[in-house]
Design an enzyme around this catalytic site. Structure first.
Site, PDB file in Angstrom:
ATOM      1  N   HIS A  33       0.830  -1.199   0.000  1.00 20.99           N
ATOM      2  CA  HIS A  33       0.000   0.000   0.000  1.00 20.99           C
ATOM      3  C   HIS A  33       0.866   1.251   0.000  1.00 20.99           C
ATOM      4  O   HIS A  33       1.615   1.500   0.951  1.00 20.99           O
ATOM      5  CB  HIS A  33      -0.908  -0.025   1.237  1.00 20.99           C
ATOM      6  CG  HIS A  33      -1.852   1.127   1.327  1.00 20.99           C
ATOM      7  ND1 HIS A  33      -1.708   2.136   2.249  1.00 20.99           N
ATOM      8  CD2 HIS A  33      -2.973   1.419   0.620  1.00 20.99           C
ATOM      9  CE1 HIS A  33      -2.688   2.999   2.118  1.00 20.99           C
ATOM     10  NE2 HIS A  33      -3.467   2.587   1.136  1.00 20.99           N
ATOM     11  N   GLU A  59       0.282  -0.806  -4.662  1.00 18.24           N
ATOM     12  CA  GLU A  59      -0.905   0.059  -4.668  1.00 18.24           C
ATOM     13  C   GLU A  59      -0.425   1.494  -4.654  1.00 18.24           C
ATOM     14  O   GLU A  59       0.408   1.874  -3.818  1.00 18.24           O
ATOM     15  CB  GLU A  59      -1.775  -0.236  -3.442  1.00 18.24           C
ATOM     16  CG  GLU A  59      -3.146   0.435  -3.477  1.00 18.24           C
ATOM     17  CD  GLU A  59      -3.136   1.882  -2.993  1.00 18.24           C
ATOM     18  OE1 GLU A  59      -4.100   2.621  -3.292  1.00 18.24           O
ATOM     19  OE2 GLU A  59      -2.161   2.285  -2.315  1.00 18.24           O
ATOM     20  N   ASP A  61      -1.406   5.900  -5.718  1.00 14.24           N
ATOM     21  CA  ASP A  61      -2.406   6.937  -5.968  1.00 14.24           C
ATOM     22  C   ASP A  61      -1.846   7.896  -7.005  1.00 14.24           C
ATOM     23  O   ASP A  61      -0.636   8.174  -7.017  1.00 14.24           O
ATOM     24  CB  ASP A  61      -2.697   7.715  -4.682  1.00 14.24           C
ATOM     25  CG  ASP A  61      -3.000   6.804  -3.511  1.00 14.24           C
ATOM     26  OD1 ASP A  61      -4.128   6.311  -3.431  1.00 14.24           O
ATOM     27  OD2 ASP A  61      -2.098   6.577  -2.675  1.00 14.24           O
ATOM     28  N   HIS A  74      -0.970  10.836  -2.882  1.00 16.60           N
ATOM     29  CA  HIS A  74      -2.280  10.537  -2.312  1.00 16.60           C
ATOM     30  C   HIS A  74      -3.106  11.772  -1.994  1.00 16.60           C
ATOM     31  O   HIS A  74      -4.251  11.897  -2.418  1.00 16.60           O
ATOM     32  CB  HIS A  74      -2.126   9.697  -1.044  1.00 16.60           C
ATOM     33  CG  HIS A  74      -3.436   9.401  -0.364  1.00 16.60           C
ATOM     34  ND1 HIS A  74      -3.969  10.228   0.611  1.00 16.60           N
ATOM     35  CD2 HIS A  74      -4.333   8.397  -0.540  1.00 16.60           C
ATOM     36  CE1 HIS A  74      -5.132   9.736   1.008  1.00 16.60           C
ATOM     37  NE2 HIS A  74      -5.379   8.627   0.335  1.00 16.60           N
TER      38      HIS A  74
END
Length: 277
Positions: A33, A59, A61, A74
């Protein structure tokens, strides 16, 4: 000792390596993440560390800055994690390139363009959360340019962004459900009304959900079973406790996202599915 991983029919999805013959066939997937290093999240240093540990899935953003560049970040604002301040959308890439992410000293890292990350690891798969509507056009352009259709999954809390991505690409990519689809799965599933969602569910390949949302428990054995019957994988975020990781995997979830790379790597090693690269 961990119980054997439960098997169920999977849709054949190129991005999801547990759907095809190979070392991960019918095995749970591990996602780092934001790179699974909160000290320097969404940076190349975090991503390289995760890949070296054995992660195959990152993962990330993405947001669009003022000149249209897609950056791996993010927050809407720069203040929490960088040496800068203000909205990402109001800065050019030239301005963002001079900032640093993370702690002072050797942990400080530069920000990352999505194209740079896409090119850095040819066999690593990216779970991409599209944080703004403007990201769709540039995301599609880069996927087409690099022919990365089998290496990316488009995620967004906003289901409309997923629809826009699907319509613009020349080849399909994996997608996860946004808040609307997930909420309907949670609420209608216990009532036996999943048939009303058939059209929506065929457009996605998985749901990526927290264990709980407020007081509502999302991930339960019955929720996992309902998703599996609908042909959907269940990926759970963000899980850092090894005991909880084992409980969820015993429940049959198909993937875990973590901020603690070492903890998840050890759990997967105990279950004989590590490294995943």
């Amino acid at each position: 000792m961990a119980r054997p991983y439960r098997r169920h029919p999977y849709r054949d999805v190129a991005y999801l390596l547990n759907t095809r013959p190979g070392p991960l066939h019918h095995r749970p997937l591990a996602f780092a993440h934001r790179g699974a290093d909160p000290r320097r999240e969404n940076t190349m240093g975090a991503f390289r560390r995760a890949v070296e540990l054995g992660f195959r899935y990152l993962e990330v953003d993405v947001r669009t800055c003022a000149d249209g560049t897609l950056v791996v970040f993010h927050d809407e604002e720069l203040d929490r994690t960088t040496t800068g301040s203000g909205p990402v959308s109001e800065k050019t890439w030239e301005e963002l390139a001079g900032l640093r992410v993370g702690a002072e000293g050797e942990l400080a890292e530069p920000m990352v363009r999505f194209e740079e990350l896409l090119s850095a690891f040819e066999d690593v798969h990216l779970n991409v959360d599209l944080k703004d509507a403007a990201a769709v056009e540039e995301f599609v352009r880069l996927i087409e340019k690099h022919q990365a259709h089998d290496r990316v999954l488009a995620a967004s809390f906003n289901d409309a962004r997923r629809h826009h991505v699907r319509r613009r690409l020349t080849r399909p990519i994996a997608t996860s459900g946004g808040w609307t689809v997930t909420a309907l799965l949670v609420l209608l599933g216990p009532l036996g009304l999943l048939g009303r969602l058939t059209g929506r569910l065929t457009e996605i390949d998985c749901v990526q959900v927290p264990i709980s949302q407020g007081r509502l428990r999302v991930v339960t054995p019955r929720f996992v079973q309902r998703c599996h019957r609908a042909g959907l994988q269940v990926h759970v975020w963000v899980v850092d406790d090894p005991r909880q990781m084992h409980e969820l995997l015993d429940m049959g979830v198909d993937g875990l996202m973590t901020d603690d790379a070492e903890a998840l790597a050890e759990v997967m090693r105990e279950r004989s599915v590590w490294p995943q690269r």
